[in-house]
Structures are given as structure tokens and as C-alpha cells.
Design a protein around this motif. Structure first.
Motif, PDB file in Angstrom:
ATOM      1  N   GLY A   9     -11.033  -7.097   5.383  1.00  0.00           N
ATOM      2  CA  GLY A   9     -12.175  -5.902   4.262  1.00  0.00           C
ATOM      3  C   GLY A   9     -11.556  -4.899   3.549  1.00  0.00           C
ATOM      4  N   GLY A  10     -10.371  -4.800   4.383  1.00  0.00           N
ATOM      5  CA  GLY A  10      -9.464  -3.911   3.175  1.00  0.00           C
ATOM      6  C   GLY A  10      -8.579  -3.166   3.456  1.00  0.00           C
ATOM      7  N   VAL A  11      -7.935  -2.070   3.016  1.00  0.00           N
ATOM      8  CA  VAL A  11      -6.029  -1.475   1.972  1.00  0.00           C
ATOM      9  C   VAL A  11      -5.929  -0.116   2.181  1.00  0.00           C
ATOM     10  CG1 VAL A  11      -5.222  -1.826  -0.106  1.00  0.00           C
ATOM     11  CG2 VAL A  11      -7.035  -3.448   0.465  1.00  0.00           C
ATOM     12  N   MET A  12      -4.845  -0.152   2.975  1.00  0.00           N
ATOM     13  CA  MET A  12      -4.955   1.308   3.228  1.00  0.00           C
ATOM     14  C   MET A  12      -3.473   1.485   2.272  1.00  0.00           C
ATOM     15  SD  MET A  12      -3.921   2.032   6.611  1.00  0.00           S
ATOM     16  CE  MET A  12      -5.467   1.684   7.413  1.00  0.00           C
ATOM     17  N   LEU A  13      -3.492   2.525   1.614  1.00  0.00           N
ATOM     18  CA  LEU A  13      -2.193   2.747   0.521  1.00  0.00           C
ATOM     19  C   LEU A  13      -1.275   3.929   1.243  1.00  0.00           C
ATOM     20  CD1 LEU A  13      -4.697   3.242  -2.685  1.00  0.00           C
ATOM     21  CD2 LEU A  13      -3.219   1.612  -2.107  1.00  0.00           C
ATOM     22  N   CYS A  14      -0.649   3.615   1.042  1.00  0.00           N
ATOM     23  CA  CYS A  14       0.748   4.880   1.509  1.00  0.00           C
ATOM     24  C   CYS A  14       1.869   5.376   0.932  1.00  0.00           C
ATOM     25  CB  CYS A  14       1.233   4.552   2.695  1.00  0.00           C
ATOM     26  SG  CYS A  14       0.608   3.957   4.345  1.00  0.00           S
ATOM     27  N   MET A  15       1.595   6.679   0.898  1.00  0.00           N
ATOM     28  CA  MET A  15       3.039   7.185  -0.515  1.00  0.00           C
ATOM     29  C   MET A  15       3.446   8.611  -0.375  1.00  0.00           C
ATOM     30  SD  MET A  15       0.579   8.770  -3.434  1.00  0.00           S
ATOM     31  CE  MET A  15      -0.537   7.366  -3.955  1.00  0.00           C
ATOM     32  N   ASP A 150      -3.247   1.127  15.118  1.00  0.00           N
ATOM     33  CA  ASP A 150      -4.829   1.131  15.440  1.00  0.00           C
ATOM     34  C   ASP A 150      -5.005   2.105  13.939  1.00  0.00           C
ATOM     35  OD1 ASP A 150      -3.722   3.975  15.580  1.00  0.00           O
ATOM     36  OD2 ASP A 150      -5.050   4.205  17.882  1.00  0.00           O
ATOM     37  N   ALA A 151      -3.547   2.438  12.700  1.00  0.00           N
ATOM     38  CA  ALA A 151      -4.117   3.019  11.767  1.00  0.00           C
ATOM     39  C   ALA A 151      -4.729   1.483  10.993  1.00  0.00           C
ATOM     40  CB  ALA A 151      -2.970   3.549  11.604  1.00  0.00           C
ATOM     41  N   LEU A 152      -3.985   0.236  11.277  1.00  0.00           N
ATOM     42  CA  LEU A 152      -4.024  -0.070  10.494  1.00  0.00           C
ATOM     43  C   LEU A 152      -5.625  -0.818  10.289  1.00  0.00           C
ATOM     44  CD1 LEU A 152      -0.711  -1.827  10.490  1.00  0.00           C
ATOM     45  CD2 LEU A 152      -1.411  -0.576   9.359  1.00  0.00           C
ATOM     46  N   GLN A 153      -5.575  -0.433  11.514  1.00  0.00           N
ATOM     47  CA  GLN A 153      -8.113  -1.413  11.213  1.00  0.00           C
ATOM     48  C   GLN A 153      -8.905  -0.652  10.254  1.00  0.00           C
ATOM     49  OE1 GLN A 153      -8.359  -3.393  13.856  1.00  0.00           O
ATOM     50  NE2 GLN A 153      -5.946  -3.420  14.383  1.00  0.00           N
ATOM     51  N   VAL A 154      -9.002  -0.962   9.359  1.00  0.00           N
ATOM     52  CA  VAL A 154      -9.449  -0.469   8.286  1.00  0.00           C
ATOM     53  C   VAL A 154     -10.364  -0.878   7.724  1.00  0.00           C
ATOM     54  CG1 VAL A 154      -7.415   1.601   7.548  1.00  0.00           C
ATOM     55  CG2 VAL A 154      -7.763  -0.660   6.194  1.00  0.00           C
ATOM     56  N   ARG A 155     -11.563  -0.909   7.316  1.00  0.00           N
ATOM     57  CA  ARG A 155     -12.819  -1.578   6.617  1.00  0.00           C
ATOM     58  C   ARG A 155     -13.065  -1.402   4.882  1.00  0.00           C
ATOM     59  NH1 ARG A 155     -15.883  -2.159  10.871  1.00  0.00           N
ATOM     60  NH2 ARG A 155     -15.958  -1.144  12.712  1.00  0.00           N
ATOM     61  N   SER A 156     -11.925  -0.468   4.352  1.00  0.00           N
ATOM     62  CA  SER A 156     -12.279  -0.445   3.228  1.00  0.00           C
ATOM     63  C   SER A 156     -10.768  -0.080   2.692  1.00  0.00           C
ATOM     64  CB  SER A 156     -13.619   0.382   2.742  1.00  0.00           C
ATOM     65  OG  SER A 156     -13.142   1.758   3.059  1.00  0.00           O
ATOM     66  N   GLU A 157     -10.676  -0.362   1.793  1.00  0.00           N
ATOM     67  CA  GLU A 157      -9.395   0.087   0.450  1.00  0.00           C
ATOM     68  C   GLU A 157      -9.268   1.850   1.543  1.00  0.00           C
ATOM     69  OE1 GLU A 157      -7.844  -0.660  -2.965  1.00  0.00           O
ATOM     70  OE2 GLU A 157      -8.004   2.298  -3.282  1.00  0.00           O
ATOM     71  N   THR A 158      -7.780   1.750   2.248  1.00  0.00           N
ATOM     72  CA  THR A 158      -7.889   3.923   2.659  1.00  0.00           C
ATOM     73  C   THR A 158      -6.333   3.423   2.410  1.00  0.00           C
ATOM     74  OG1 THR A 158      -9.129   2.866   4.097  1.00  0.00           O
ATOM     75  CG2 THR A 158      -7.310   4.742   4.886  1.00  0.00           C
ATOM     76  N   ILE A 159      -6.485   5.215   1.818  1.00  0.00           N
ATOM     77  CA  ILE A 159      -4.752   5.487   1.293  1.00  0.00           C
ATOM     78  C   ILE A 159      -4.582   6.237   2.472  1.00  0.00           C
ATOM     79  CG2 ILE A 159      -3.721   6.659  -0.439  1.00  0.00           C
ATOM     80  CD1 ILE A 159      -6.171   6.360  -2.483  1.00  0.00           C
TER      81      ILE A 159
END
Length: 177
Positions: A9-15, A150-159
Motif C-alpha cells: 500500500g505504499g510508495v517511497m520517493l527519495c531524492m 525498516d524505512a521501507l515499511q510504509v503504508r502510503s506514498e512516502t517521499i
């Protein structure tokens, strides 16, 4: 740098965003790109381990001066140990490689230890000085980024982002003749 992690259920955006076009008197600093994007990373595809390396990304840095000058660089951003913060828990490390001044290979020196050579790693609060003055400095910038799993444990889009900028520290001082 931007990375997208797709988890349940989540996405993480990193920049990592870097300022381009810094100036110091008669010198101008530029980088090949101001944003590095890691794309979408699916958490399910990652092997369970304590941290996740996002891989090395490479930029090219140039300094061009109107007169032969002493050149020194630093990277400013939120410090995280021997690197810079990436997101709340991650870290990025920047290393200058294949540095040349006016087409000749040079060594880096630490500003606070003038006689000591440096590896080229940009550390928080540290200034690297090019081993010889000149009109043009070129270098490859390798960026290595890692995150705790554990930073990858997200429930929604995360930047997640790492922000910082390269600075040309020394003023362009013409060489005395």
C-alpha cells in the motif's frame, strides 16, 4: 536523488537535490544534473537485511575560473555520521574521483590539514582543496545512498529526500607571479 519504494500500500520517493551554478568571485561551479532519481523500488523484491543500498549514482562537477585560482569545495547538508542525511534514517556519502585541474590529475587536501592528502570523500563540515591551482577543475561525484530496512515499511506514498549543495569555498585568488 529520488527513489520510489513500493511496499504494501505504499510508495517511497527519495531524492537528492543539489544547487547548480555556485559562484566564488571569478569562478563558476556547475554539476551535470541537480536531481538524481532512484525510481520505484518494490519492497517485496528486496532481500531482508538490516540496510538497503540504493546503488552508486554518478554526477560530473566542473569549476571554471577566469584566472588561475586556488579551488576548494564542500558539500553542505544535514550531517549523518560520516555522510549526509537521506530521509529521516538514511545516509548518503559523496566522493570526488578522477579530479583534474587544467587536464592534469590532482590530489585533494583537507583545508584544516594543508599537508595531508584526502581521499576525496566529502564529509560534513570538511573542505577539500584541489592539490594545485588552475582555471578548470573537473571531477566525477559518486553518490552512495543506503537506508535501514525498516524505512521501507510504509503504508502510503512516502517521499524520502536528501538535500544539499556543493559550494566553491575559496575565493578565486589569482596566483602571485
Amino acid at each position: 536523488m529520488v527513489a520510489k519504494f513500493k511496499g504494501i500500500g505504499g510508495v517511497m520517493l527519495c531524492m537528492l537535490l543539489m544547487v547548480q551554478g555556485a559562484r566564488a568571485d571569478d569562478c563558476r561551479l556547475s554539476i551535470s544534473q541537480s536531481r538524481v532519481d532512484y525510481g520505484v523500488i518494490h519492497r517485496e523484491a528486496l532481500v531482508e537485511r538490516p540496510s538497503v543500498a540504493l546503488g552508486t549514482r554518478t554526477l560530473h562537477l566542473n569549476v571554471l575560473c577566469t584566472e588561475p585560482s586556488a579551488m576548494a569545495l564542500r558539500f553542505t547538508g544535514a550531517a549523518e555520521g560520516q555522510g549526509f542525511r537521506f530521509g529521516r534514517e538514511g545516509r548518503m556519502r559523496l566522493t570526488l574521483r578522477h579530479a583534474q585541474v587544467d587536464g592534469r590529475a590532482i590530489d585533494w587536501r583537507m583545508a584544516h590539514l594543508p599537508g595531508e592528502t584526502a581521499s576525496g570523500q566529502l564529509l560534513p563540515g570538511q573542505v577539500l582543496v584541489a592539490g594545485s591551482p588552475g582555471k578548470r577543475l573537473t571531477a566525477q561525484v559518486d553518490i552512495d545512498t543506503d537506508l535501514p530496512s525498516d524505512a521501507l515499511q510504509v503504508r502510503s506514498e512516502t517521499i524520502l529526500e536528501g538535500l544539499g549543495r556543493f559550494e566553491l569555498v575559496s575565493p578565486a585568488v589569482p596566483l602571485s607571479r
